[in-house]
Design a protein around this motif. Structure first.
Motif: not given
Ligand code: CTP
Ligand code: MG
Length: 239
Positions: A5-12, A130-133, A172-179
Motif C-alpha cells: 500500500p505504501h508503494d508509489a510505483s505505478r506499472v501500466v 524493473l523493481r530490482a532497479g 518489454q519493461g521500462f522505467e516510464a521516464q526512459l521510454l
C-alpha cells in the motif's frame, strides 16, 4: 508480487492491438481474431491481470473498434482499470498514443496483443527486474535457425555468430521516464527497446518463454489453437 500500500510505483501495461494483421489474412484486425473461442486481445488482457503485477492496462486499437474493445474489457471482469484508446498507423504510433494515455506510470510494459498465450509468470519476471532497479528489460530466446544478412540482390553479406543472438519477445519493461525520452527522439525502430538503445541506455535481456510467441501467420494461429485445446486451466500467478 503485488505492490504494497505504501508503494508509489505505478506499472501500466500498454497493449498494441491496432494492427490490421495483413500476414494473418483474417477478415478482422488481428487482435480481434478469436483463438480458443476468445479474441487474442482478451487472452492478452487476461494474462496481464493474472500476473498480479500490473496496476492499469491501456489498450490501443483501430479507431472503429474502440467500443468493441471497451465491451470486451468490461466483460473480462477486470480487477484493475482498463482503458481503450485509438492506435496509429504504425505500431510506434500506437505505443506513443498509449504512453500519452498513461501519465501516472512510473513503469511501463509494452505487450503485443498478438502474443496472446504469454504466461503470466513471464510478465511477473519482467516487472521483478524493473523493481530490482533495471531500467529496460526484454525477454529473449536463443535463435535456433542460422541467421544471415543479405543485400538487395539476395547475396549473403554475413553470418552473425548465433550464440550471441536472441529473438526478442514482449512484454518489454521500462522505467516510464526512459521510454518517454526514447519516444521523444522520434526515430524509426522495430521495437521499443530499439529506441531506448538509441539513447545509449542498457537494455537487459532475460530468458523469454516459448509460449510468448507472436501469432503472425495462419500457421501460428493453428499452433495457438492446438495449445489452447490441450490447456487444462488458465495458469495464474497468486496475488
Ligand atoms: N500494432 C499496433 N498498431 C499498428 C500496428 C501493429 O498496435 N499500427 C500491434 C498489433 O496489433 C500487434 C502488435 O502491434 O498486437 C505486433 O504487430 P504485428 O504482429 O506486426 O501485427 P499486425 O501489424 O496487426 O500484423 P501485420 O504486420 O501482419 O499486418
Ligand atoms: Mg505489423
Amino acid at each position: 508480487m503485488k505492490n504494497s500500500p505504501h508503494d508509489a510505483s505505478r506499472v501500466v501495461a500498454l497493449v498494441p492491438a491496432a494492427g490490421q494483421g495483413v500476414r494473418l489474412g483474417a477478415a478482422t484486425p488481428k487482435a480481434f481474431v478469436p483463438v480458443g473461442g476468445s479474441p487474442m486481445l482478451t487472452h492478452a488482457i487476461d494474462g496481464l491481470i493474472a500476473s498480479g503485477v500490473v496496476d492499469r492496462i491501456v489498450i490501443m486499437v483501430p479507431a472503429e473498434l474502440i467500443e468493441r474493445a471497451r465491451h470486451l474489457s468490461a466483460t473480462a471482469g477486470s480487477s484493475i482499470p482498463v482503458s481503450v484508446v485509438a492506435g496509429g498507423s504504425e505500431r510506434i504510433d500506437s505505443v506513443r498514443a498509449g504512453l500519452t494515455a498513461a501519465p501516472e506510470a512510473t513503469h511501463v510494459l509494452v505487450h503485443d496483443a498478438a502474443r496472446a498465450l504469454t504466461p503470466p509468470s513471464l510478465i511477473a519476471r519482467v516487472v521483478a527486474e524493473l523493481r530490482a532497479g533495471r531500467r529496460a528489460v526484454v525477454p529473449g530466446l536463443p535463435v535456433t535457425d542460422t541467421i544471415k544478412s543479405v543485400d538487395a540482390h539476395g547475396v549473403v553479406t554475413g553470418t552473425p555468430e548465433r550464440a550471441g543472438l536472441r529473438a526478442i519477445q514482449t512484454p518489454q519493461g521500462f522505467e516510464a521516464q526512459l521510454l518517454r525520452e526514447a519516444y521523444a527522439l522520434d526515430l524509426p525502430a522495430t521495437d521499443d527497446a530499439g529506441l531506448v538503445e538509441r539513447l545509449g541506455a542498457h537494455v537487459h535481456v532475460i530468458p523469454g518463454d516459448p509460449m510468448a510467441f507472436k501469432i503472425t501467420t495462419p500457421l501460428d494461429l493453428r499452433l495457438a489453437e492446438a495449445l489452447l485445446a490441450e490447456r487444462p486451466v488458465a495458469q495464474a500467478v497468486p496475488r
